[in-house]
Design an enzyme around this catalytic site. Structure first.
Site, PDB file in Angstrom:
ATOM      1  N   HIS A 292     -74.736  60.465  64.078  1.00 51.85           N
ATOM      2  CA  HIS A 292     -74.925  60.337  65.520  1.00 51.85           C
ATOM      3  C   HIS A 292     -74.369  61.569  66.213  1.00 51.85           C
ATOM      4  O   HIS A 292     -73.508  62.257  65.673  1.00 51.85           O
ATOM      5  CB  HIS A 292     -74.352  59.030  66.071  1.00 51.85           C
ATOM      6  N   HIS A 335     -61.449  61.789  64.529  1.00 58.90           N
ATOM      7  CA  HIS A 335     -61.510  63.112  65.140  1.00 58.90           C
ATOM      8  C   HIS A 335     -60.196  63.520  65.778  1.00 58.90           C
ATOM      9  O   HIS A 335     -59.341  62.680  66.077  1.00 58.90           O
ATOM     10  CB  HIS A 335     -62.652  63.199  66.153  1.00 58.90           C
ATOM     11  N   GLU A 341     -58.654  62.544  76.366  1.00 56.25           N
ATOM     12  CA  GLU A 341     -59.539  61.418  76.670  1.00 56.25           C
ATOM     13  C   GLU A 341     -58.771  60.221  77.224  1.00 56.25           C
ATOM     14  O   GLU A 341     -57.926  59.653  76.547  1.00 56.25           O
ATOM     15  CB  GLU A 341     -60.241  60.969  75.381  1.00 56.25           C
ATOM     16  N   HIS A 365     -56.020  59.291  74.439  1.00 55.69           N
ATOM     17  CA  HIS A 365     -55.980  60.136  73.248  1.00 55.69           C
ATOM     18  C   HIS A 365     -55.954  61.573  73.732  1.00 55.69           C
ATOM     19  O   HIS A 365     -56.969  62.123  74.147  1.00 55.69           O
ATOM     20  CB  HIS A 365     -57.177  59.836  72.340  1.00 55.69           C
ATOM     21  N   HIS A 371     -57.420  60.290  66.248  1.00 49.31           N
ATOM     22  CA  HIS A 371     -57.776  58.890  66.516  1.00 49.31           C
ATOM     23  C   HIS A 371     -59.139  58.598  65.935  1.00 49.31           C
ATOM     24  O   HIS A 371     -59.795  59.464  65.369  1.00 49.31           O
ATOM     25  CB  HIS A 371     -57.709  58.580  68.008  1.00 49.31           C
TER      26      HIS A 371
END
Ligand SMILES: [Fe+2]
Length: 436
Positions: A292, A335, A341, A365, A371
């Protein structure tokens, strides 16, 4: 009180709109007639420097009962201790970490849309018009004769529970969970509850305004389509009652008393205006065979910084969608990112965190802190039969910024901080089966 309340919105993003609440109030063929209709004053509200390039040049002409100089008297200091502004460093001594909160509790005292703001993180520096702040709002009272404007940035409001009506200088906007609205920098407004207490999220963007992201090879359609953005038609209050205007200016608050409502704009035209958007009209584009794309594919709006492709703030959503990728791990992968974020959940369940991240909650994050899916989500997604599957009844969002997000003391100490969040990954044991 007399007011002209027109209901309705005009479609389009960044259009040059025109609207009048009384016939003939809007001048034609010029901006500044020698004498305006109905005895109105003409006033320009600029959202960009006069000389900004045409594509990002924003201003509106307002035709109003009094010029804005009469909507402020002498200012005195005001105190809103929970609303913080960058730079707000070393406000607490909680170590870095991946962080998550349950919904912050509604205060026991009366709170309106201004006093009910609780800032969670700040990033950048308001003095250089860079960065943002992420807050929650916890509101149990309407603003009646209280008005506000924010000189520090535009305000992106993301309702999570309960609806709000923003009566702005340029018209009225109603929003309920699933919708968002943006109130431009410098625009006066008051906020009323629609149906009981309201809770949600607020992104204050200190930098360049939100715009729609370029679509690149996606082409001319999908993601957030411009016609789904709605700007209110003109509406005004003709109200002569003792009132108070609060201003947020470089992180400080000031109050001034006036004898009337400042929401006295009878007609306006221009492209600097508030707007709303229903997140359920976002048309997602994603994987249709395997793997994705990066989550940037879900960007609703982006506020650029001076550096290409490096947002001051991206507003990203994770809406309902089909998941169909073959031989792929379908949730977000593990990642570490340079961007920071701040996530919230409007309703439903987020696919990477089936437990613990609840509607009204928050996760943070920050820059380069690792995370990804929790152990339960990893186990399920690694073994599930990969049939087409619809993620339904879910709406999460992210305020993502190039600047590290610094925690406020409120965020570091609020009772809903989940001190066990880090444990959601402890079940991710070593699975290595190789032999030397
Ligand atoms: Fe992430």
């Amino acid at each position: 009180m007399k007011s002209a309340i027109l209901h309705g919105y005009m479609p389009g993003f960044g259009n040059d709109f025109e609207t009048e609440a009384l016939p003939g109030a809007l001048p034609h063929g010029q901006n500044s007639p020698q004498a305006c209709a109905y005895g109105l004053y003409a006033e320009q509200l600029s959202g960009s420097p006069f000389t900004a390039p045409r594509g990002i040049n924003e201003r509106s002409w307002l035709y109003r009962m009094r010029p804005s100089v009469r909507h402020t008297g002498r200012f005195g200091k005001a105190s809103l201790p929970f609303w913080k502004t960058a730079p707000c460093l070393d406000d607490h001594d909680l170590p870095i970490g991946q962080l998550r909160w349950g919904p912050p509790p509604m205060p026991n005292e009366g709170t309106n849309f201004i006093s009910g703001i609780r800032t969670m993180t700040t990033a950048g520096d308001v003095n250089t018009q860079t960065g943002m702040a992420a807050s929650v709002y916890l509101v149990n009272q309407s603003m009646i004769d209280e008005y506000f404007f924010n000189a520090d940035g535009e305000m992106l409001v993301v309702p999570q529970s309960g609806g709000l009506r923003f009566f702005t200088e340029l018209g009225r906007i109603e929003v309920t969970p699933g919708e968002i609205c943006v109130i431009p920098r410098g625009m006066k407004f008051r906020a009323e509850l629609l149906d009981g207490p309201a809770r949600g999220y607020l992104c204050e963007n200190y930098g360049a305004k939100f715009t729609l992201p370029d679509r690149g090879p996606i082409g001319a359609n999908c993601l957030a389509n411009p016609r789904d953005f709605k700007t209110p038609v003109a509406a005004y209050e003709d109200k002569e009652t003792p009132s108070e205007l609060t201003v947020k200016w470089c992180g400080k608050f000031y109050k001034t008393k006036i004898g009337h409502s400042p929401l006295d704009v009878v007609a306006w035209h221009g492209n600097y205006a508030p707007y709303k958007y229903d997140l359920r009209t976002f048309s997602p584009v994603g994987a249709i065979l395997f793997d994705h794309p990066d989550p940037s594919i879900f960007t609703v709006m982006t506020a650029p910084s001076g550096e290409e492709g490096t947002a001051n703030v991206d507003f990203v959503i994770f809406p309902e969608r089909w998941s169909v990728a073959e031989h792929s791990f379908r949730p977000p992968w593990y990642h570490m990112n340079i961007m920071s974020e701040f996530m919230g959940l409007i309703y439903g369940q987020y696919d990477a965190k089936p437990e613990g991240f609840v509607p009204g909650g928050i996760s943070l994050h920050n820059c380069m802190l690792p995370h990804g899916p929790d152990a339960t989500a990893f186990e399920k997604a690694s073994t599930v039969e990969l049939k087409p599957h619809k993620l339904t009844n879910t709406l999460a969002f992210m305020f993502e910024t190039r600047y590290p997000q610094h925690l406020t003391s409120y965020a570091a100490s609020v009772e809903t901080l989940q001190t066990d969040y880090i444990d959601c990954w402890t079940g991710l044991d070593k699975r290595f089966t190789g032999t030397p």
